[in-house]
Design an enzyme around this catalytic site. Structure first.
Site, PDB file in Angstrom:
ATOM      1  N   GLU A   1       1.761  -4.845  -3.326  1.00  0.00           N
ATOM      2  CA  GLU A   1       1.561  -4.414  -2.163  1.00  0.00           C
ATOM      3  C   GLU A   1       1.747  -2.901  -2.007  1.00  0.00           C
ATOM      4  O   GLU A   1       1.357  -2.257  -0.982  1.00  0.00           O
ATOM      5  CB  GLU A   1       2.328  -5.149  -0.936  1.00  0.00           C
ATOM      6  CG  GLU A   1       4.045  -5.065  -1.370  1.00  0.00           C
ATOM      7  CD  GLU A   1       4.785  -5.970  -0.225  1.00  0.00           C
ATOM      8  OE1 GLU A   1       4.199  -6.030   0.949  1.00  0.00           O
ATOM      9  OE2 GLU A   1       5.782  -6.361  -0.783  1.00  0.00           O
TER      10      GLU A   1
ATOM     11  N   ASP B   1      11.772  -9.130  -5.536  1.00  0.00           N
ATOM     12  CA  ASP B   1      11.086  -7.916  -6.538  1.00  0.00           C
ATOM     13  C   ASP B   1      11.616  -7.767  -7.703  1.00  0.00           C
ATOM     14  O   ASP B   1      11.185  -6.865  -8.565  1.00  0.00           O
ATOM     15  CB  ASP B   1      11.057  -6.625  -5.641  1.00  0.00           C
ATOM     16  CG  ASP B   1      10.268  -6.727  -4.262  1.00  0.00           C
ATOM     17  OD1 ASP B   1       9.443  -7.710  -4.290  1.00  0.00           O
ATOM     18  OD2 ASP B   1      10.018  -5.814  -3.742  1.00  0.00           O
TER      19      ASP B   1
ATOM     20  N   ARG C   1     -17.656 -13.201  -9.320  1.00  0.00           N
ATOM     21  CA  ARG C   1     -17.247 -12.323  -8.220  1.00  0.00           C
ATOM     22  C   ARG C   1     -15.893 -11.624  -8.864  1.00  0.00           C
ATOM     23  O   ARG C   1     -15.231 -11.934  -9.868  1.00  0.00           O
ATOM     24  CB  ARG C   1     -16.598 -13.305  -7.328  1.00  0.00           C
ATOM     25  CG  ARG C   1     -17.049 -13.259  -5.887  1.00  0.00           C
ATOM     26  CD  ARG C   1     -16.369 -13.883  -5.022  1.00  0.00           C
ATOM     27  NE  ARG C   1     -17.318 -14.754  -3.958  1.00  0.00           N
ATOM     28  CZ  ARG C   1     -17.135 -16.010  -3.478  1.00  0.00           C
ATOM     29  NH1 ARG C   1     -16.192 -16.640  -3.581  1.00  0.00           N
ATOM     30  NH2 ARG C   1     -18.123 -16.296  -2.657  1.00  0.00           N
TER      31      ARG C   1
ATOM     32  N   ARG D   1      18.553  -8.626  10.292  1.00  0.00           N
ATOM     33  CA  ARG D   1      18.549  -7.354   9.805  1.00  0.00           C
ATOM     34  C   ARG D   1      19.946  -6.560  10.425  1.00  0.00           C
ATOM     35  O   ARG D   1      20.651  -6.980  11.189  1.00  0.00           O
ATOM     36  CB  ARG D   1      17.515  -6.538  10.696  1.00  0.00           C
ATOM     37  CG  ARG D   1      16.205  -6.821   9.988  1.00  0.00           C
ATOM     38  CD  ARG D   1      15.556  -5.682   9.193  1.00  0.00           C
ATOM     39  NE  ARG D   1      14.228  -6.271   8.500  1.00  0.00           N
ATOM     40  CZ  ARG D   1      13.339  -6.399   9.439  1.00  0.00           C
ATOM     41  NH1 ARG D   1      13.178  -6.136  10.759  1.00  0.00           N
ATOM     42  NH2 ARG D   1      12.086  -6.912   9.091  1.00  0.00           N
TER      43      ARG D   1
ATOM     44  N   ARG E   1     -13.541 -10.017  -3.136  1.00  0.00           N
ATOM     45  CA  ARG E   1     -12.845 -10.534  -2.205  1.00  0.00           C
ATOM     46  C   ARG E   1     -11.186 -10.531  -2.390  1.00  0.00           C
ATOM     47  O   ARG E   1     -10.677 -10.634  -3.285  1.00  0.00           O
ATOM     48  CB  ARG E   1     -12.949 -12.141  -2.108  1.00  0.00           C
ATOM     49  CG  ARG E   1     -14.632 -12.463  -1.916  1.00  0.00           C
ATOM     50  CD  ARG E   1     -14.952 -12.272  -0.303  1.00  0.00           C
ATOM     51  NE  ARG E   1     -16.301 -12.276  -0.203  1.00  0.00           N
ATOM     52  CZ  ARG E   1     -17.008 -13.494  -0.013  1.00  0.00           C
ATOM     53  NH1 ARG E   1     -16.437 -14.419   0.073  1.00  0.00           N
ATOM     54  NH2 ARG E   1     -18.493 -13.193   0.095  1.00  0.00           N
TER      55      ARG E   1
ATOM     56  N   THR F   1      17.057  -9.917  -5.243  1.00  0.00           N
ATOM     57  CA  THR F   1      16.019  -9.074  -4.607  1.00  0.00           C
ATOM     58  C   THR F   1      14.733  -9.847  -5.176  1.00  0.00           C
ATOM     59  O   THR F   1      14.724 -10.020  -6.543  1.00  0.00           O
ATOM     60  CB  THR F   1      15.906  -7.785  -5.311  1.00  0.00           C
ATOM     61  OG1 THR F   1      14.569  -7.407  -5.312  1.00  0.00           O
ATOM     62  CG2 THR F   1      16.764  -7.504  -6.471  1.00  0.00           C
TER      63      THR F   1
ATOM     64  N   GLY G   1      20.466  -2.925   0.803  1.00  0.00           N
ATOM     65  CA  GLY G   1      21.126  -2.715   2.065  1.00  0.00           C
ATOM     66  C   GLY G   1      22.325  -3.867   2.213  1.00  0.00           C
ATOM     67  O   GLY G   1      23.407  -3.021   2.555  1.00  0.00           O
TER      68      GLY G   1
ATOM     69  N   GLY H   1      20.232  -7.870  -0.890  1.00  0.00           N
ATOM     70  CA  GLY H   1      19.549  -6.741  -1.673  1.00  0.00           C
ATOM     71  C   GLY H   1      20.311  -5.526  -1.425  1.00  0.00           C
ATOM     72  O   GLY H   1      21.400  -5.536  -1.118  1.00  0.00           O
TER      73      GLY H   1
END
Lengths: 341, 341, 341, 341
Positions: free
Chosen positions: C222, C127, C162, C72, C266, C125, C104, C102
């Site tokens: 997330e 993402d 399920r 970092r 689940r 990145t 930063g 990325g």
């Protein structure tokens, strides 16, 4: 001959391969008919089944899950049915039942057998914890999935000087943790068979960092637990409905290590990913052999037994021996891993 | 203790896992030194080696190939060296040798052992054809690669109404063909153990087409061959230097089937892809156990033996028993496959 | 020319492929020297680096993580260093810096560039959320890992009737959830870009069960969150040190669906497994191209820019344009998925 | 609306994903009916089709091949049918045809379109050689399979100091060889676009051995060929029926290198393995988007066009532009690879 087949209990890669093998051998070699009961014993009790011919099992060898479905056993209903087991078989019209499943399934199979129903069992436990067979199908696939995850996590752990805690399946027996830990080169392995002391893991990590290896991977069976007095679990999570839910040993241990080490420690819970999907070649071969030998046993009228791998051979063992004892990881297998336990 | 280790013979996934395991157990548990001889016995004879510590084997568990290299044995040079085996060990300064290799390597190991050198062998055969062990590492990986190839080919065969002939490894024993054929659901399997008749394959394909399954996959071991008088091989290829080269049984059989069936039949020769790359979890565990037990045997001074898998246990068997007989596929294993052989 | 290279920020498959490519092009074609700074900008500020020649990058193309390490950014220390950026470069002795990272990292790169240091950036990145490039390396690998997990979970979900909720990466942009959800055929996809209503998911599951498809898979980024007032998160977990920890949207949503549906639901949290390990061929090619073009830009003295994929071409875009805006999933991309959002 | 869909030409991972996507969008969003013609245009001409509803495409997203089958076009029969194309559509009863296929298929599609039939094409070429789209589905999967093979071969080559020659698909365009060569780190790449000189490869190998890298991997497109006068192909093989068969450039080149270098050089021909099996996530997403946009175009009555990827967008391009020119590998893409070409 008319053969009934069913799958019960948790999902396990290779179930379809057994079904396919039963059908192939029975139909092609013996000209049998095969009935597939739906949703485990529930389908048997309700008389829900469909005929399984070669077309019905075409293409399923490499598919995870079970085309027959599965369900939990309703014990009372099942017990009642046992008394009329032979009558049930007559009504539906089958000569022998091949149930594929784990400890509960095989216990039920034995009850049916004791009640006079001709039964040939096929053992299934992804945890590899049935003592009367060297291995069960599904286990190799689960170990493979877990190992690939550890492989992936290692590069991340190394690049970021982190401790990764991977939780794998294994409630009562730690075979998946042992073998994926060995195959992935985990530096610590925690098994249900041996309560661990977080202090040992802390020492291991610190020694690694001291000699320049600034990362570590710990592989934890979901059923592993700390030795008494060595670690507090916390209160678990409180979900949005106010229920307390245990956050899992992997998560708890990662928090513990992070706290004690003052270094980043992250949990990864593999969960159901280990249960599903395409079986490995090993599991397909074992499942196929189990299915084949179950049909052979049926035609030899060798009932009340289940298939078993011993060395390189498939043998038949009595159902009553199959379910007495859990096969757990012995100490000498842990020794071979050169990891902290 | 000073332990010498070497890898000899053909490539096999898991060699590095054995080396790593030997080093881990020897260095961490016993405080031994480990010498890695380069390029097989050549490095031993020339005294070319490097010290192997924990750092030297870091990260190799999942890597194919061998960090020590390999080479073919020069028999005459080796025989001469055998006479001075003990002297050689003294000059270089090692107490025990752990050679990892196949039949040739283990025969050489036995000669060294007979000449008085302390030796503990580790068997390696990707073909799984050593009779004194249930399985050898590398085999599971090869079967996995071959099975994935068959899985892929099946969709192509089905979409294009084709016969695919896959040639896999197995010069004298057909284990890879048997297990990948079973795992991939091949409709025909040809093994070195049983000469095949192309007419049987033709019948199988025609029956499949007749019942609407308009494709077939045949899995052929490279060492398989037709029964006498059932098929002509042709003259092989003439390469650009005028040398005749045998085109391989897979290619020959595909041409034969195409000719007899009047349908497209295509060969796929998997070749060296089966030998390389990341070993499966199964092979990593087995290789790691073999390495660990080899070190243990060395410390028990149990020389002239090699590691062996029997059931779920690793045992030690005399080198002289290891290399007498090839383990071939027995008839009852073929029966289990429900394929045309 | 002397080129400095560093990797900063989170782990991402393909970092090593960029490093290797920079070294290959610079050393082989231009005869440059390459310095690898250790642990991101920390190594630059502390002058910790090692020379990178062809041998140093041998074998890393397919390896996850970064051989240079990462860390970092310490902002204050970095800001101070920026003022002496040119002096720093002179002291260490390099002509141009190639930082791989990325948002930063690229912001920091721009500060160094503004301070007069010659900089060529490479965007990273996992993402895929940097707007000035069509794609970034690592993303394809993450989508692949998530898709394979969904494939595996589907068979389990189907066999056990399920609902499975898979949480994948994507804090601010939902690209991984979108593409793995599409590739895996998820029935619901939840993205940070569009607050979801659990009631929509409940309806979808019930409709599926009604038409006989008795399972469902929901793929959740997330960073996804419910629309206001539609769902309570609960209090999170209380760990063994009394700290409250958020249990994650995947887990919360699974609990919610189980509660509302009265069916088993689940959660599976893929986590760091998505970040590590062997990059896909796509990511290796893209990373290699980025590294190659960064060296070319350095030799053209095209500073203050970063590499970018546009269509099939690699172009150079100003660093200042690169970091202004997050690339999020637009509505028309959601439409293409035929899933509940 | 009633939509006809068919797949034609060679197998390609992702075909089923397109079919599924067409059905999902058409049925779920528009309430259309979808007819699947069997075995490509043959099914259209013969009126052989089956209705495709949601159940018919359940589970096929990740499956290779095509559930509709494929076949070669019978040109004369097709030409005759074109004249009555509109009548044919009326008789069978469909409003628009979505043919999924390569150059031949799209040329035929254009003929149907010119004859008045509403057509929306979806391009398919595993070789990625259609110029009017950035990429086609299937290509990524093929590159992935080839890259994994090169990864595996590298460890074998290194352990045995060998040259491996891998032949991949690509008759007229070398994209698969280029990208798998880059992703696998091949030291030489031979493409149809640039005749190679074996002498360059010999020099490369000798330089590698000279600096201690005692192995090399060469990736060859099946359509690559040596520059005139640089290498003799030999006579090819004579099969068992006396037919001469070309042994393939990969095999010929391996023999050539072995002869010139005096070192072992082995060919590996990947063949049909590249065409089949589960598509990558990338290919599933692209195929799904193509299918979705084809249905949208049909509902906008945007006929005579095909779907195309441009950057991150799917656009529609006229069929007549699609098939004029082959997209080959340009020189600057070769430059990026730092390999011998």
């Amino acid at each position: 001959m008319r053969i009934g087949v069913l799958t019960a209990g948790g999902d396990c890669p290779g179930l379809n391969a057994v079904i396919r093998s039963v059908v192939h051998r029975a139909v092609t070699h013996y000209g049998d008919e095969v009935l597939g009961f739906e949703d485990g014993y529930a389908g048997l009790l309700d008389g829900r089944y469909r005929p399984l011919d070669l077309n019905a099992v075409s293409g399923i060898l490499s598919r995870g899950g079970t085309i027959l479905g599965s369900s939990r056993l309703e014990r009372d209903k099942f017990r009642a049915a046992c008394e009329n087991a032979k009558q049930l078989a007559e009504e539906i019209g089958f000569d022998v039942l091949i149930p594929i499943g784990g400890e509960g399934t095989l216990t039920a199979a034995r009850m049916l057998s004791d009640a006079g129903l001709p039964v040939v069992g096929v053992p299934k436990t992804i945890d590899n914890d049935i003592s009367s067979t060297d291995r069960t199908f599904g286990f190799d696939t689960a170990v493979g999935v877990a190992t690939e995850a550890i492989d992936r996590l290692k590069t991340t752990a190394e690049s970021h000087q982190r401790v990764m805690v991977v939780e794998v399946m294994g409630r009562h027996a730690g075979w998946i943790a042992l073998e994926s830990g060995m195959a992935g080169g985990a530096h610590g392995i925690c098994l249900p068979e041996r309560p661990f002391d977080p202090a040992d893991l802390v020492t291991m990590v610190e020694e690694r960092f001291a000699r320049g290896k600034k990362f570590a991977v710990v592989c934890v069976a979901e059923g592993a637990h700390p030795a008494e007095g060595t670690m507090d679990y916390g209160k678990g999570e409180i979900d949005q409905f106010g229920h307390e839910r245990f956050l899992g040993i992997g998560t708890a241990l990662a928090h513990e290590l992070e706290h004690r080490l003052g270094k980043e420690a992250r949990p990864v819970i593999l969960g159901h990913v280990q249960r599903g999907g395409t079986p490995t070649a090993y599991d397909r071969v074992l499942a196929t052999r189990f299915g084949w030998h179950a049909v052979e046993a049926a035609h030899r009228a060798e009932y009340g037994k289940m298939t078993s791998l011993r060395g390189t051979d498939i043998t038949m063992v009595p159902l009553k021996d199959a379910i007495t004892e859990l096969k757990t990881v012995p100490k000498d297998r842990m020794d071979e891993a050169e990891s902290v336990f």
